[in-house]
Design a protein around this motif. Structure first.
Motif, PDB file in Angstrom:
ATOM      1  N   HIS A  96       0.836  -1.202   0.000  1.00  0.00           N
ATOM      2  CA  HIS A  96       0.000   0.000   0.000  1.00  0.00           C
ATOM      3  C   HIS A  96       0.873   1.255   0.000  1.00  0.00           C
ATOM      4  O   HIS A  96       0.657   2.183  -0.793  1.00  0.00           O
ATOM      5  N   ALA A 135      -1.433   3.574   8.394  1.00  0.00           N
ATOM      6  CA  ALA A 135      -1.870   3.819   7.017  1.00  0.00           C
ATOM      7  C   ALA A 135      -2.508   5.196   6.894  1.00  0.00           C
ATOM      8  O   ALA A 135      -2.233   5.944   5.948  1.00  0.00           O
ATOM      9  N   THR A 226      -8.683   7.055   2.235  1.00  0.00           N
ATOM     10  CA  THR A 226      -8.610   6.190   1.058  1.00  0.00           C
ATOM     11  C   THR A 226      -9.619   6.624   0.004  1.00  0.00           C
ATOM     12  O   THR A 226      -9.328   6.615  -1.195  1.00  0.00           O
ATOM     13  N   THR A 239      -4.756  -1.979  -3.028  1.00  0.00           N
ATOM     14  CA  THR A 239      -4.603  -2.554  -1.691  1.00  0.00           C
ATOM     15  C   THR A 239      -5.749  -2.227  -0.749  1.00  0.00           C
ATOM     16  O   THR A 239      -5.699  -2.572   0.415  1.00  0.00           O
ATOM     17  N   LYS A 240      -6.790  -1.575  -1.219  1.00  0.00           N
ATOM     18  CA  LYS A 240      -7.809  -1.050  -0.312  1.00  0.00           C
ATOM     19  C   LYS A 240      -8.557  -2.131   0.460  1.00  0.00           C
ATOM     20  O   LYS A 240      -8.782  -1.990   1.656  1.00  0.00           O
TER      21      LYS A 240
END
Length: 245
Positions: A96, A135, A226, A239-240
């Motif tokens: 990610h 993240a 995101t 990569t979510k």
């Protein structure tokens, strides 16, 4: 013709022919470079674990004028995140981070602040930090350094300062709006309760900030950022799903 040496993070690799790989590197001194690693697919490759995602290496590169790809002559492994990346969640997190750096950074343009951000994120990752929190931190700063996330202090349209108790609308271009200027335009809402967390994110290193949000708050911010990244990049992130979005 030129030989360049620089610290670099490995973002990703692709197979090339039977024995080689193309490595996408984000170097400290020269920015993003794509280079051929000859023999990297062989079982006893001299590159060893150097080409794993987000490994930090000292790279020696050969560039020839007019050639799209450099040649990775040799590399020395400086730091590997392999120990924690051995888990599925850790591996996805590293991919990610690498995906976002590759998406935001143009070729051959060094960005020392982004390099420092990757290194600080990697170090915090190795300390066992919450992955949704880390993240969210990385996503926020990539948007900020890319010029897409302005201050949350005032509306970008009318200039009015936000009151502490009011939510903020983030338009699809990353600019903050008050309800009057942005509430009917779509975008993403940051409730008043989350604004202090985002403000602290811009003041603290990741090793400190990841301890502030609850797991639910971290996941909420990660999902929000995101969605904003998806708007900014105009595509889905690979990569979510694995990170809980």
């Amino acid at each position: 013709m030129a030989i360049k040496e620089s610290e670099a993070f490995v973002l990703m690799t692709y197979p090339l022919a039977e024995a080689d790989k193309i490595a996408v590197l984000f170097t400290h001194h020269y920015g993003k470079i794509r280079a051929v690693a000859r023999g990297a697919r062989r079982p006893k490759s001299r590159f060893g674990a150097c080409l794993e995602p987000l490994s930090e290496i000292l790279a020696s590169l050969f560039e020839k004028e007019g050639r799209e790809l450099a040649v990775l002559r040799r590399c020395e492994l400086l730091c590997s995140p392999f120990e924690r990346a051995a888990t599925p969640e850790g591996e996805v997190f590293l991919h990610h981070v690498a995906e976002l750096v590759d998406a935001f950074q143009p070729p051959a343009e060094p960005h020392p602040a982004v390099y420092r951000l990757i290194r600080a994120t990697r170090d915090t990752f190795l300390q066992g930090a919450s992955l949704p929190a880390l993240a969210a931190y990385f996503e926020m700063w990539m948007l900020k350094l890319g010029g897409f996330f302005a201050s949350l202090e005032a509306c970008a349209a009318c200039g009015r300062a936000f009151r502490p108790e009011e939510p903020v609308w983030i338009a699809r271009d990353g600019t903050p709006r008050c309800e009057r200027c942005g509430g009917t335009l779509g975008g993403h809402v940051i409730s008043a309760g989350y604004r202090p967390l985002l403000a602290e994110m811009l003041k603290r290193p990741p090793s400190e900030w990841v301890a502030l949000p609850t797991p639910e708050e971290a996941l909420h911010l990660h999902r929000l950022l995101t969605r904003l990244l998806r708007d900014v990049l105009e595509r889905e992130l690979r990569t979510k799903l694995s990170l809980g979005v």
